[in-house]
Design a protein around this motif. Structure first.
Motif, PDB file in Angstrom:
ATOM      1  N   GLY A  26       4.615  -5.152   6.379  1.00  0.00           N
ATOM      2  CA  GLY A  26       6.007  -4.919   5.980  1.00  0.00           C
ATOM      3  C   GLY A  26       6.207  -3.626   5.224  1.00  0.00           C
ATOM      4  N   ARG A  27       5.245  -3.317   4.370  1.00  0.00           N
ATOM      5  CA  ARG A  27       5.251  -2.028   3.690  1.00  0.00           C
ATOM      6  C   ARG A  27       3.878  -1.794   3.088  1.00  0.00           C
ATOM      7  N   SER A  28       3.619  -0.568   2.727  1.00  0.00           N
ATOM      8  CA  SER A  28       2.333  -0.230   2.110  1.00  0.00           C
ATOM      9  C   SER A  28       2.268  -0.769   0.677  1.00  0.00           C
ATOM     10  N   ILE A  29       1.106  -1.282   0.326  1.00  0.00           N
ATOM     11  CA  ILE A  29       0.893  -1.765  -1.046  1.00  0.00           C
ATOM     12  C   ILE A  29       0.014  -0.808  -1.841  1.00  0.00           C
ATOM     13  N   SER A  70     -11.549  -4.973  -4.883  1.00  0.00           N
ATOM     14  CA  SER A  70     -11.515  -3.625  -4.327  1.00  0.00           C
ATOM     15  C   SER A  70     -10.341  -3.535  -3.359  1.00  0.00           C
ATOM     16  N   ARG A  71     -10.052  -2.307  -2.950  1.00  0.00           N
ATOM     17  CA  ARG A  71      -8.936  -2.140  -2.018  1.00  0.00           C
ATOM     18  C   ARG A  71      -9.273  -1.088  -0.974  1.00  0.00           C
ATOM     19  N   ASP A  72      -8.667  -1.267   0.188  1.00  0.00           N
ATOM     20  CA  ASP A  72      -8.764  -0.312   1.294  1.00  0.00           C
ATOM     21  C   ASP A  72      -7.336  -0.002   1.705  1.00  0.00           C
ATOM     22  N   ASN A  73      -6.813   1.118   1.192  1.00  0.00           N
ATOM     23  CA  ASN A  73      -5.406   1.430   1.449  1.00  0.00           C
ATOM     24  C   ASN A  73      -5.155   1.728   2.927  1.00  0.00           C
ATOM     25  N   GLY A  74      -6.163   2.227   3.619  1.00  0.00           N
ATOM     26  CA  GLY A  74      -6.006   2.482   5.051  1.00  0.00           C
ATOM     27  C   GLY A  74      -5.768   1.212   5.849  1.00  0.00           C
TER      28      GLY A  74
END
Length: 112
Positions: A26-29, A70-74
């Motif tokens: 829906g949108r970038s977090i 952790s996060r992976d924005n891609g």
């Protein structure tokens, strides 16, 4: 609008590991702090860990040294690596973005 889907839960023996994923659509977090919470039967939902947009992390005392967020924005995804699991970690795990957005939860059960 943000839709969140948690996955990766399951049944594991004490001492084992699981990796939970929280994938957004829906949108970038990427600019949001994302939190992990859990709710055990008969208990209130409790904070577990969070990761900020800059990847600063905060952990509940009960999971420090065992869980890693952790996060992976891609991939628009946040992870919760859970090691050395204990029976008291049994709960439904939820991710949260911007206070109002929650996923449906994923069940984690740790057997003794």
């Amino acid at each position: 609008q943000v839709q969140l889907v948690e996955s990766g839960g399951g049944l594991v023996q004490a001492g084992g590991s699981l990796r939970l994923s929280c994938t957004a659509s829906g949108r970038s977090i990427s600019t949001y702090t994302v939190g992990w919470f859990r709710q055990a039967p008969g208990k209130e939902r409790a904070f577990v860990a969070s990761i900020s947009w800059s990847s600063s992390t905060v952990y509940a005392d009960s999971v420090k040294g065992r869980f890693t967020v952790s996060r992976d924005n891609g991939k628009n995804t946040v992870y919760l690596q859970m090691n050395s699991l204990k029976p008291e970690d049994t709960a439904v795990y939820y991710c949260n973005v911007a206070v109002n957005y929650w996923g449906q939860g994923t069940q984690v059960t740790v057997s003794s």
